[in-house]
Design a protein around this motif. Sequence first.
Motif, PDB file in Angstrom:
ATOM      1  N   THR A   1       0.827  -1.211   0.000  1.00 43.52           N
ATOM      2  CA  THR A   1       0.000   0.000   0.000  1.00 43.52           C
ATOM      3  C   THR A   1       0.860   1.259   0.000  1.00 43.52           C
ATOM      4  O   THR A   1       0.616   2.199  -0.766  1.00 43.52           O
TER       5      THR A   1
ATOM      6  N   TRP B   1       1.215   4.117  -2.806  1.00 44.31           N
ATOM      7  CA  TRP B   1       1.035   5.530  -2.452  1.00 44.31           C
ATOM      8  C   TRP B   1       2.209   6.347  -3.002  1.00 44.31           C
ATOM      9  O   TRP B   1       2.013   7.396  -3.623  1.00 44.31           O
TER      10      TRP B   1
ATOM     11  N   TRP C   1       1.982   6.672  -6.722  1.00 40.22           N
ATOM     12  CA  TRP C   1       0.890   7.527  -7.192  1.00 40.22           C
ATOM     13  C   TRP C   1       1.344   8.979  -7.360  1.00 40.22           C
ATOM     14  O   TRP C   1       0.718   9.753  -8.093  1.00 40.22           O
TER      15      TRP C   1
ATOM     16  N   THR D   1      -4.349  14.221  -4.229  1.00 38.21           N
ATOM     17  CA  THR D   1      -4.178  12.766  -4.220  1.00 38.21           C
ATOM     18  C   THR D   1      -4.045  12.256  -2.790  1.00 38.21           C
ATOM     19  O   THR D   1      -4.712  11.290  -2.387  1.00 38.21           O
ATOM     20  N   THR D   2      -3.200  12.898  -2.008  1.00 40.15           N
ATOM     21  CA  THR D   2      -2.976  12.485  -0.627  1.00 40.15           C
ATOM     22  C   THR D   2      -4.242  12.604   0.215  1.00 40.15           C
ATOM     23  O   THR D   2      -4.585  11.693   0.990  1.00 40.15           O
TER      24      THR D   2
ATOM     25  N   GLY E   1      -6.993   9.840  -0.658  1.00 43.30           N
ATOM     26  CA  GLY E   1      -6.644   8.538  -0.117  1.00 43.30           C
ATOM     27  C   GLY E   1      -6.756   8.495   1.391  1.00 43.30           C
ATOM     28  O   GLY E   1      -7.234   7.505   1.969  1.00 43.30           O
ATOM     29  N   SER E   2      -6.331   9.563   2.045  1.00 47.82           N
ATOM     30  CA  SER E   2      -6.379   9.608   3.504  1.00 47.82           C
ATOM     31  C   SER E   2      -7.813   9.620   4.017  1.00 47.82           C
ATOM     32  O   SER E   2      -8.147   8.917   4.988  1.00 47.82           O
TER      33      SER E   2
ATOM     34  N   CYS F   1      -6.225  -0.371   4.213  1.00 48.63           N
ATOM     35  CA  CYS F   1      -5.328  -0.274   3.058  1.00 48.63           C
ATOM     36  C   CYS F   1      -6.114  -0.218   1.761  1.00 48.63           C
ATOM     37  O   CYS F   1      -5.829   0.599   0.879  1.00 48.63           O
TER      38      CYS F   1
ATOM     39  N   VAL G   1      -7.738   3.220   1.429  1.00 49.89           N
ATOM     40  CA  VAL G   1      -6.786   4.229   0.967  1.00 49.89           C
ATOM     41  C   VAL G   1      -6.613   4.149  -0.546  1.00 49.89           C
ATOM     42  O   VAL G   1      -6.656   5.158  -1.263  1.00 49.89           O
ATOM     43  N   LEU G   2      -6.431   2.935  -1.054  1.00 48.87           N
ATOM     44  CA  LEU G   2      -6.234   2.759  -2.490  1.00 48.87           C
ATOM     45  C   LEU G   2      -7.487   3.147  -3.268  1.00 48.87           C
ATOM     46  O   LEU G   2      -7.395   3.708  -4.367  1.00 48.87           O
TER      47      LEU G   2
ATOM     48  N   PHE H   1      -7.400   6.828  -3.760  1.00 48.32           N
ATOM     49  CA  PHE H   1      -6.442   7.195  -4.811  1.00 48.32           C
ATOM     50  C   PHE H   1      -7.017   6.938  -6.200  1.00 48.32           C
ATOM     51  O   PHE H   1      -6.860   7.753  -7.110  1.00 48.32           O
TER      52      PHE H   1
END
Length: 462
Positions: free
Chosen positions: A220, A224, A227, A261-262, A265-266, A289, A292-293, A296
């Motif tokens: 993961t 990240w 990405w 992007t961050t 996902g967060s 996990c 999060v993906l 993204f």
Amino acid sequence: MAVSWEDSVTNSINTIYLLFSAYLVFIMQLGFAMLCAGSVRAKNTMNIMLTNVVDAVVGSISYYLFGFAFAYGIGSDSNPFIGTHFFALKDIPNDSYDYSFFLYQWAFAIAVAGITSGSIAERTQFTSYLIFSFFLTGFVYPVVAHWVWSSTGWLSASSTGLLFGSGAIDFAGSGVVHLVGGIAGLWGALIEGPRVGRFDAFGKPIPMRGHNATLVVLGTFLLWFGWFGFNPGSFDKILVSYPNTTDQGNWTGVGRTAVTTTLAGSMAGIVTLFARRLLVGHWDALDVCNGVLGGFVAITSGCSVVEPWAALVCGFFAALVLIGLNVVALKLKFDDPLEATQLHGGCGAWGLIFTGLFAKHEFVIQAYDSGQSGVVRPYGLFMGGGWGLLGSQVVEVLVIVGWVSVTMGPLFYCLHKLRLLRTSVDDEIAGLDISSHGGYAYMAHPEENQPRFYTDYVRIQE
């Protein structure tokens, strides 16, 4: 014509940036490998690792020979629906595309096959991986890339004839990459059917959790990291000065794209954390996990054209989409060991719709019209930009689902009929490592890592 010193420096910096982004995207193959290895049972580790290698090496040859030409060919027989269909670099002029651009696009192409491989893991004959990886990377994916990313594509937001006056904004591939891979995986998993023992005689799902949470978390974080090449790297030229401005260029969007992007996902990760806590009664690292993906995947379409606050909205609903589709999958007895169909397909589709709702006019002009002042074009519906962009996004979702279904569905069905798709029940129970790859990946027998109900099931079968 002689190239000025300033142009030479600009071209050098743009090339270095694009190559570095390509390297980051390629690192995602390692992330996929670790994620897949940790998500399957120990007796299939060697198999899933080899399929990740095969996706890269077979995809490289296929994309070089055919894929790049289908995606970006601009020869005499090019048209809005398919590019030049001969050897990839034959008809590509150096003043439009160069080797660094090819490498960057190649890194995207091989990621698609990796997505599909996860959907059919743990019960697929190795030969079929070779076949579908070549076909998916060399033809199916490149045609979609041509539609959306080529300047002559009929869905492209950069073409001269914009669909609905807008074209579809899929900046880094929520649809082109993730939805394509997810729908391909959907057909593979449907035609193969569930793994042996996944559902009991009454249709109740039996957990088959992966054997190594450490590898899942490692994968993961590697994804990240990659990405940041996937999304910000899609500004393939950063030193581009916009007309009528003195202090703006593509570089103004790179940092913002990394931030959106961050955040997406967060937010998806934190929503998944608490939602799964309510549903299953404990904190689950593996579900987080995947959450999060999913965030993204969803933000990948609109990462360059939305505000950071909108990225939080994107991630919030991406988590709900993923959780909801996982519930539906169990109800329908659909078995995808890595949740790739739900994650990449479902969240990819949501990401396209999200962009049609929240894209900001200023950022759309910045990303697609080189910052020209006075340009008016559709943008996000919720931002006051009308229906043009949202309509284009919906069309992209529909045509990708249709195209991948009419190409990959028959391919998987033919493999099934030829008995090349699914492994035998005995080999599946024993594990693909021992039946196809000469031995287990670990010294300990993998059944030591399985819960009691699994060993009991095997004993009954024997």
